[in-house]
Design a protein around this motif. Structure first.
Motif, PDB file in Angstrom:
ATOM      1  N   HIS A   1       2.743  46.660  15.403  1.00 18.52           N
ATOM      2  CA  HIS A   1       2.848  46.366  13.295  1.00 18.52           C
ATOM      3  C   HIS A   1       1.996  47.235  12.634  1.00 18.52           C
ATOM      4  O   HIS A   1       0.539  46.943  13.377  1.00 18.52           O
ATOM      5  CB  HIS A   1       2.855  45.132  13.221  1.00 18.52           C
ATOM      6  CG  HIS A   1       2.344  45.247  11.379  1.00 18.52           C
ATOM      7  ND1 HIS A   1       3.708  44.799  10.772  1.00 18.52           N
ATOM      8  CD2 HIS A   1       1.238  44.294  10.781  1.00 18.52           C
ATOM      9  CE1 HIS A   1       2.982  45.124  10.029  1.00 18.52           C
ATOM     10  NE2 HIS A   1       1.950  44.731   9.346  1.00 18.52           N
TER      11      HIS A   1
ATOM     12  N   ASN B   1      -0.222  49.008   9.005  1.00 18.80           N
ATOM     13  CA  ASN B   1       0.362  48.969   7.645  1.00 18.80           C
ATOM     14  C   ASN B   1      -0.475  49.692   7.001  1.00 18.80           C
ATOM     15  O   ASN B   1      -1.334  50.530   7.670  1.00 18.80           O
ATOM     16  CB  ASN B   1       0.436  47.309   6.853  1.00 18.80           C
ATOM     17  CG  ASN B   1      -1.737  47.169   7.574  1.00 18.80           C
ATOM     18  OD1 ASN B   1      -2.354  47.572   8.450  1.00 18.80           O
ATOM     19  ND2 ASN B   1      -1.799  46.240   7.236  1.00 18.80           N
TER      20      ASN B   1
ATOM     21  N   SER C   1       3.264  40.082   5.417  1.00 10.21           N
ATOM     22  CA  SER C   1       3.820  41.270   6.809  1.00 10.21           C
ATOM     23  C   SER C   1       3.981  41.497   8.126  1.00 10.21           C
ATOM     24  O   SER C   1       3.648  41.003   9.128  1.00 10.21           O
ATOM     25  CB  SER C   1       4.168  42.428   5.820  1.00 10.21           C
ATOM     26  OG  SER C   1       2.549  43.404   6.396  1.00 10.21           O
TER      27      SER C   1
ATOM     28  N   SER D   1       4.338  37.507   8.869  1.00 11.57           N
ATOM     29  CA  SER D   1       5.349  37.477   9.523  1.00 11.57           C
ATOM     30  C   SER D   1       5.996  38.283  11.105  1.00 11.57           C
ATOM     31  O   SER D   1       6.497  37.541  12.025  1.00 11.57           O
ATOM     32  CB  SER D   1       6.636  38.576   8.298  1.00 11.57           C
ATOM     33  OG  SER D   1       6.406  37.711   7.393  1.00 11.57           O
TER      34      SER D   1
END
Length: 52
Positions: free
Chosen positions: A17, A19, A30, A33
């Motif tokens: 992930h 960002n 986010s 999650s």
């Protein structure tokens, strides 16, 4: 550099992930999650949290 190259894994072996600015903020929805999905659905048993 891609995380799989650093860890020496094959593409698809890591769930990553990303960002903006690689920030790790404990209240970011986010991030929360993605962590929940990785643990509950993918059954990931090792986590690396890396950011600023």
């Amino acid at each position: 550099m891609p995380p799989d190259r650093i860890a020496g894994t094959r593409p698809g072996d890591m769930f990553v992930h990303r960002n903006i600015a690689s920030l790790v903020v404990q209240t970011e929805m986010s991030l929360l999650s993605v962590l929940q999905y990785a643990i509950d659905v993918l059954k990931v048993n090792q986590l690396i949290v890396c950011g600023h």
